[in-house]
Design an enzyme around this catalytic site. Structure first.
Site, PDB file in Angstrom:
ATOM      1  N   HIS A   1     -36.215 -24.746  11.007  1.00  0.00           N
ATOM      2  CA  HIS A   1     -36.229 -23.708   9.971  1.00  0.00           C
ATOM      3  C   HIS A   1     -35.269 -22.563  10.253  1.00  0.00           C
ATOM      4  O   HIS A   1     -34.548 -22.117   9.364  1.00  0.00           O
ATOM      5  CB  HIS A   1     -37.664 -23.180   9.883  1.00  0.00           C
ATOM      6  CG  HIS A   1     -37.879 -22.090   8.905  1.00  0.00           C
ATOM      7  ND1 HIS A   1     -37.607 -22.239   7.557  1.00  0.00           N
ATOM      8  CD2 HIS A   1     -38.349 -20.817   9.048  1.00  0.00           C
ATOM      9  CE1 HIS A   1     -37.908 -21.104   6.919  1.00  0.00           C
ATOM     10  NE2 HIS A   1     -38.339 -20.233   7.804  1.00  0.00           N
TER      11      HIS A   1
ATOM     12  N   GLU B   1     -48.603 -11.999   7.391  1.00  0.00           N
ATOM     13  CA  GLU B   1     -48.036 -13.276   7.845  1.00  0.00           C
ATOM     14  C   GLU B   1     -48.271 -13.440   9.348  1.00  0.00           C
ATOM     15  O   GLU B   1     -48.639 -12.478  10.038  1.00  0.00           O
ATOM     16  CB  GLU B   1     -46.535 -13.377   7.521  1.00  0.00           C
ATOM     17  CG  GLU B   1     -46.279 -13.769   6.072  1.00  0.00           C
ATOM     18  CD  GLU B   1     -44.830 -14.113   5.775  1.00  0.00           C
ATOM     19  OE1 GLU B   1     -44.025 -14.227   6.711  1.00  0.00           O
ATOM     20  OE2 GLU B   1     -44.511 -14.259   4.588  1.00  0.00           O
TER      21      GLU B   1
ATOM     22  N   ARG C   1     -45.829 -18.655  14.919  1.00  0.00           N
ATOM     23  CA  ARG C   1     -45.318 -19.887  14.336  1.00  0.00           C
ATOM     24  C   ARG C   1     -45.182 -21.034  15.342  1.00  0.00           C
ATOM     25  O   ARG C   1     -45.453 -22.186  15.015  1.00  0.00           O
ATOM     26  CB  ARG C   1     -43.935 -19.573  13.768  1.00  0.00           C
ATOM     27  CG  ARG C   1     -43.736 -20.142  12.417  1.00  0.00           C
ATOM     28  CD  ARG C   1     -42.499 -19.579  11.812  1.00  0.00           C
ATOM     29  NE  ARG C   1     -42.852 -18.812  10.638  1.00  0.00           N
ATOM     30  CZ  ARG C   1     -41.966 -18.316   9.810  1.00  0.00           C
ATOM     31  NH1 ARG C   1     -40.686 -18.480  10.017  1.00  0.00           N
ATOM     32  NH2 ARG C   1     -42.355 -17.641   8.757  1.00  0.00           N
TER      33      ARG C   1
ATOM     34  N   ARG D   1     -38.792 -16.102  16.435  1.00  0.00           N
ATOM     35  CA  ARG D   1     -38.674 -15.016  15.448  1.00  0.00           C
ATOM     36  C   ARG D   1     -40.024 -14.702  14.810  1.00  0.00           C
ATOM     37  O   ARG D   1     -40.777 -15.602  14.440  1.00  0.00           O
ATOM     38  CB  ARG D   1     -37.689 -15.424  14.350  1.00  0.00           C
ATOM     39  CG  ARG D   1     -37.598 -14.440  13.218  1.00  0.00           C
ATOM     40  CD  ARG D   1     -36.585 -14.900  12.216  1.00  0.00           C
ATOM     41  NE  ARG D   1     -36.982 -16.149  11.609  1.00  0.00           N
ATOM     42  CZ  ARG D   1     -37.603 -16.252  10.439  1.00  0.00           C
ATOM     43  NH1 ARG D   1     -37.918 -15.172   9.752  1.00  0.00           N
ATOM     44  NH2 ARG D   1     -37.912 -17.432   9.943  1.00  0.00           N
TER      45      ARG D   1
HETATM   46  C1  SIN Z   1     -42.259 -18.371   4.931  1.00  0.00           C
HETATM   47  O1  SIN Z   1     -42.351 -17.905   3.831  1.00  0.00           O
HETATM   48  O2  SIN Z   1     -43.201 -18.871   5.524  1.00  0.00           O
HETATM   49  C2  SIN Z   1     -40.910 -18.368   5.607  1.00  0.00           C
HETATM   50  C3  SIN Z   1     -40.382 -17.013   5.717  1.00  0.00           C
HETATM   51  C4  SIN Z   1     -39.741 -16.805   7.051  1.00  0.00           C
HETATM   52  O3  SIN Z   1     -39.224 -17.755   7.627  1.00  0.00           O
HETATM   53  O4  SIN Z   1     -39.781 -15.688   7.572  1.00  0.00           O
END
Ligand code: SIN
Length: 504
Positions: A328, A110, A273, A363
């Site tokens: 979020h 990720e 992000r 985060r």
């Molecule tokens: C996601 O699945 O992109 C969100 C998970 C997160 O906010 O860590």
């Protein structure tokens, strides 16, 4: 009367109650079906934990601190990453995660991570799988007692310590629940924004209760926007998030002409992000594309998300999916130490509502479910060694909370798009100032805590005259070392800046 009351039934609340139940009785207070209305239940992605053969918690530490843009508390981050393996073990044994072979969970990539280190459920709805697992354990525990309702006020003793909560049941009047220790696990406040990935209950009520009882709140301006939410104009609270793991799996972001606008960034679609959210925000239109990927494997891995998209008329494997960034996750929260202790005696906070300092200004993806598990243990461990007996106030000091004269829905209607328009992905001093003034007027006129709380968020955002992590100002687009610290709100005092000492 109860030794401990835990407020909230997301990952942090359920896990804290389970940990405490290992040594004493605990009461869990949440609305009916509250565990299904939590952000945890909606969470996709997974849990970040350094279990891969080429990984080590030191790399996880480095990634967390780097993405936090110089504002993380290093000792809190060290606890988070070092405790990760221990914290996820029960979930691995509970067969929550996709496995690679007999014993090791499969790892996914990720944004912002230098390694593939996200453990996840097959189908993509990891949060739901974890919530169901924890909830079923809670239901089997004879030491956990449920009280259905919302906490609407904290009870404070004459010394200022927390003595429990006032509970508002779905019908009837509020009643006091006396507790030796009160743990808030009420989630964040991202549903103050119209464009949000959160359930409509994420309004910051836990923050407000703590503030009202005298606790310090920190960093309220830092709210993370998830870059990829399906753009289909649904009401607040119903948006479908398209997990970052899809980009980890190879999905592209393209503009209206089909150009991959993240290609110029070193980590491309897997940049942190805040960077991806800003890049999308600046496009007239942005789409997530998965039609170049292996559809069978996509459906195997993300079948549940594909199904949710299909129910809304979208084909995950074939359609260009219009996306926008939405509020979020809240990095700011109730200030705690690494045992969850707030600045009010006998009041604790854990999970998104807490500000332990692990997330800094931004985060790292999938660190929040981990935070819920790790700090639930820390709070429970502390309480095991410091048991406080519940005591009723006997001095006539108990005053029942007065109901708010307008409902949450009416308050939110008045808040309208004010948060999106003025405190969104890109902010500017002039517009924030106007919105802050409007929020103060609403706070003075309307009998609802939401306006007062949103005013605190607005004051922090306006005061921080720099850009850092999730807080980006077009009129101050760079980070400024003088702002390396926290903006603190505490009732009865002016907002103050506390420089980060480096030892935290
Ligand atoms: C996601 O699945 O992109 C969100 C998970 C997160 O906010 O860590």
């Amino acid at each position: 009367m109860t030794p401990v009351v835990v407020v909230g039934a997301g990952i942090a609340g359920l896990a804290t109650a389970l940990e405490i139940a290992q040594f004493e009785d605990v009461t869990l207070c949440a609305p009916d079906q509250g565990w299904k209305q939590s952000s945890t239940y909606r969470a996709q992605g997974g849990v970040a934990v350094a279990l891969g053969p080429d990984d080590h918690y030191r790399y996880h530490y480095d990634d967390t601190v780097r993405v936090a843009r110089d504002l993380a508390h290093e000792n809190a981050v060290a606890i988070l990453v070092e405790s990760g393996e221990e914290a996820v073990k029960p979930l691995i044994r509970g067969e929550i995660f996709e496995m690679q072979g007999e014993t090791a969970p499969a790892m996914e990539q990720e944004a912002g991570h230098s390694r593939a280190r996200i453990v996840h459920a097959v189908g993509g709805l990891t949060g739901r799988a974890i919530a169901e697992f924890l909830y079923s354990k809670v239901m089997r525990s004879s030491r956990i007692h449920w009280v259905t309702g919302r906490a609407v006020q904290l009870i404070t003793g004459t010394s200022g310590s927390c003595r429990g909560i006032w509970v508002l049941p779905s019908s009837g009047s509020p009643f006091p629940l006396w507790a030796g220790a009160t743990v808030l696990a009420t989630g964040g406040y991202a549903a103050l924004w119209q464009q949000t990935t959160n359930p409509t209950s994420s309004l910051g009520q836990g923050h407000w209760l703590a503030y009202d009882a005298g606790a310090a709140l920190a960093d309220l301006e830092f709210v993370q926007f998830h870059p990829t939410v399906l753009d289909e104009g649904v009401p607040r609270g119903q948006a479908l998030l398209l997990t970052e793991a899809l980009r980890g799996f190879g999905a592209y972001l393209v503009d209206g002409q089909g150009h991959r606008f993240m290609q110029d960034y070193p980590q491309q679609e897997l940049a942190p992000r805040d960077e991806v959210a800003r890049a999308i925000y600046q496009q007239p239109q942005a789409f997530l594309r998965l039609d170049h990927l292996d559809a069978a494997e996509l459906y195997r891995r993300f079948g549940d998300i594909a199904q949710l998209a299909a129910q809304r008329g979208w084909n995950l494997a074939a359609d260009p999916l219009p996306v926008y960034p939405a509020a979020h996750f809240c990095m700011g929260g109730i200030r705690t130490d690494t045992s969850g202790r707030t600045t009010v005696a006998d009041l604790y906070a854990v999970g998104e509502v807490a500000h332990t300092g692990v997330h800094g200004a931004n985060r790292l993806a999938s660190n929040s479910l981990l935070e819920g598990l790790v700090f639930a243990r820390r709070v429970a461990q502390y309480l095991a060694g410091h048991r406080a007996a519940a005591q009723e106030l006997n001095d006539g000091a108990l005053i029942a909370p007065k109901p708010w004269t307008i409902s949450d829905e009416t308050a939110l209607e008045q808040l309208g798009r004010m948060m999106d328009d003025n405190f969104g992905v890109m902010r500017a001093g002039q517009t924030m100032d106007r919105a802050r003034a409007r929020l103060s007027t609403l706070a003075a006129q309307e009998n609802h805590w939401i306006f007062s709380f949103a005013s605190l968020v607005a004051q922090s955002a306006l005061e921080r005259q720099e850009s850092r992590g999730a807080h980006f100002r077009s009129d101050a687009p760079h980070s400024d070392a003088r702002w390396r610290g926290h903006l603190i709100h505490q009732k009865g005092r002016s907002m103050r800046f506390q420089a980060l000492s480096g030892k935290e």
